[in-house]
Design a protein around this motif. Structure first.
Motif, short mmCIF file in Angstrom:
data_model
loop_
_atom_site.label_atom_id
_atom_site.label_comp_id
_atom_site.label_asym_id
_atom_site.label_seq_id
_atom_site.Cartn_x
_atom_site.Cartn_y
_atom_site.Cartn_z
N ARG B 43 -1.75 -15.77 9.52
CA ARG B 43 -2.56 -14.68 8.54
C ARG B 43 -3.88 -15.31 8.40
O ARG B 43 -4.01 -16.68 7.80
CB ARG B 43 -1.63 -14.89 7.40
N GLU B 44 -4.90 -14.73 8.61
CA GLU B 44 -6.28 -14.93 8.42
C GLU B 44 -6.68 -14.76 7.13
O GLU B 44 -7.78 -14.31 6.77
CB GLU B 44 -7.03 -14.35 9.57
N ALA B 45 -5.97 -15.53 6.11
CA ALA B 45 -6.60 -15.13 4.82
C ALA B 45 -6.19 -16.66 4.31
O ALA B 45 -5.57 -17.63 4.58
CB ALA B 45 -5.78 -14.19 4.32
N GLU B 46 -6.71 -16.63 2.79
CA GLU B 46 -6.59 -17.89 2.15
C GLU B 46 -5.15 -17.61 1.45
O GLU B 46 -4.85 -16.57 0.87
CB GLU B 46 -7.70 -17.96 1.09
N LEU B 47 -4.76 -18.69 1.43
CA LEU B 47 -3.17 -18.77 0.64
C LEU B 47 -3.07 -19.86 -0.50
O LEU B 47 -3.83 -20.97 -0.27
CB LEU B 47 -2.06 -19.07 1.63
N THR B 48 -2.28 -19.36 -1.34
CA THR B 48 -2.00 -20.81 -2.24
C THR B 48 -1.02 -21.57 -2.00
O THR B 48 -0.42 -21.53 -1.07
CB THR B 48 -1.81 -19.86 -3.79
N CYS B 49 -1.14 -22.92 -2.58
CA CYS B 49 -0.29 -23.72 -2.22
C CYS B 49 1.30 -23.58 -2.19
O CYS B 49 2.06 -23.89 -1.28
CB CYS B 49 -0.56 -24.97 -2.91
N SER B 50 1.51 -22.47 -3.21
CA SER B 50 2.93 -22.36 -3.48
C SER B 50 3.34 -21.20 -2.69
O SER B 50 4.68 -20.96 -2.58
CB SER B 50 2.94 -21.98 -4.95
N GLN B 51 2.58 -20.79 -1.63
CA GLN B 51 3.14 -19.59 -0.96
C GLN B 51 3.68 -20.27 0.32
O GLN B 51 4.30 -19.34 1.33
CB GLN B 51 1.87 -18.74 -0.48
N PHE B 52 3.63 -21.67 0.62
CA PHE B 52 4.25 -22.15 1.73
C PHE B 52 5.61 -22.45 1.24
O PHE B 52 5.80 -23.20 0.16
CB PHE B 52 3.39 -23.29 2.09
N GLU B 53 6.63 -22.15 2.16
CA GLU B 53 7.68 -22.69 1.71
C GLU B 53 8.27 -24.11 2.64
O GLU B 53 8.64 -24.00 3.89
CB GLU B 53 8.97 -21.78 2.44
N LEU B 54 7.86 -24.86 1.89
CA LEU B 54 7.92 -26.29 2.57
C LEU B 54 9.24 -27.10 2.06
O LEU B 54 9.58 -26.94 0.74
CB LEU B 54 7.00 -27.31 2.38
N PRO B 55 9.88 -27.76 2.63
CA PRO B 55 11.15 -28.57 2.30
C PRO B 55 10.79 -29.89 1.57
O PRO B 55 11.51 -30.63 1.94
CB PRO B 55 12.18 -28.70 3.72
#
Lengths: 118, 118
Positions: B43-55
């Motif tokens: 996605r060529e956009a800026e994302l917040t840290c919490s938008q990533f689903e990391l384990p």
DNA sequence: CGGCTCATACGATAATCCTCGTACTACGAG
DNA sequence: CTCGTAGTACGAGGATTATCGTATGAGCCG
């Protein structure tokens, strides 16, 4: 007996399909190892471990070559007492087209930019 | 005060000329961080840290984003309480032409090859 | 103000890694 | 066989790293 004799010991290499990008990047993230790979690519020949003039001891050199081998970046073969090192260009190009050249170009560029002795 | 207000805290970033190839490779050699960068590029956009689903926990996530920022791979800017993350494509392409695309392509290829959920 | 959410800071723990020194093996030459 | 050379193995020291938990700060909403 003619050819198997030259390969006295067998060195463990990952198969092409086992090479992981993360491992390759980790291997190249060390300045010493990046330097080794650059030299290996510059002269398109196999080189022995001792032909590299690295500012570390023999033990450390062995360690770095092992990391490179186990990550799939180089292939090592014994020839007599010497151990020949060669880039696994075919495998890397097949798995990650263009990546190796980009990495080498990037390293060259940075070297020029920083005024390295290379 | 209109624009500086949005940037409550200042986050330390390396200048373009300070970005080191080894640091970039090291940053991308971690599976978690490589995943972050891939999503950021997809996605060529800026994302917040919490938008990533990391384990991993939030603490660890913060750690990985800092490594990416300090190596020059991403740029982080506060917007309210959220922190927007963007790839530093311009800087990386300028320093190492073609490298980022090769890396992303390599990651995609491997992901397909290994049957990752991506 | 009071609470809620996003993200940080700090400390702790366990793992990994780079480096080295010393002892050892394998091979070739004399 | 003996010696020298090329490289390994093992272990240890010190640094960095990945992960977590808890406590904290910064901004938004009611």
């Amino acid at each position: 007996m003619t050819e198997t004799a030259t390969a006295g010991r067998a060195l463990p290499h990952p198969e092409r399909e086992e090479i992981r990008l993360e491992a390759v990047l980790h291997a190249l993230s060390d300045p010493m190892r990046l330097q080794i790979v650059r030299e290996l690519a510059a002269r398109e020949a196999e080189l022995t471990c001792s032909q590299f003039e690295l500012p570390v001891t023999k033990s450390t050199t062995t360690h770095h070559f092992r990391v490179l081998r186990e990550s799939g970046v180089v292939r090592q073969v014994y020839r007599g007492t010497a151990k020949m090192n060669g880039l696994r260009r075919d495998d890397l190009d097949s798995l990650f087209p263009g990546l190796l050249d980009s990495l080498l170009a990037a390293a060259d560029r940075q070297s020029v930019r920083l005024g390295d002795g290379a």
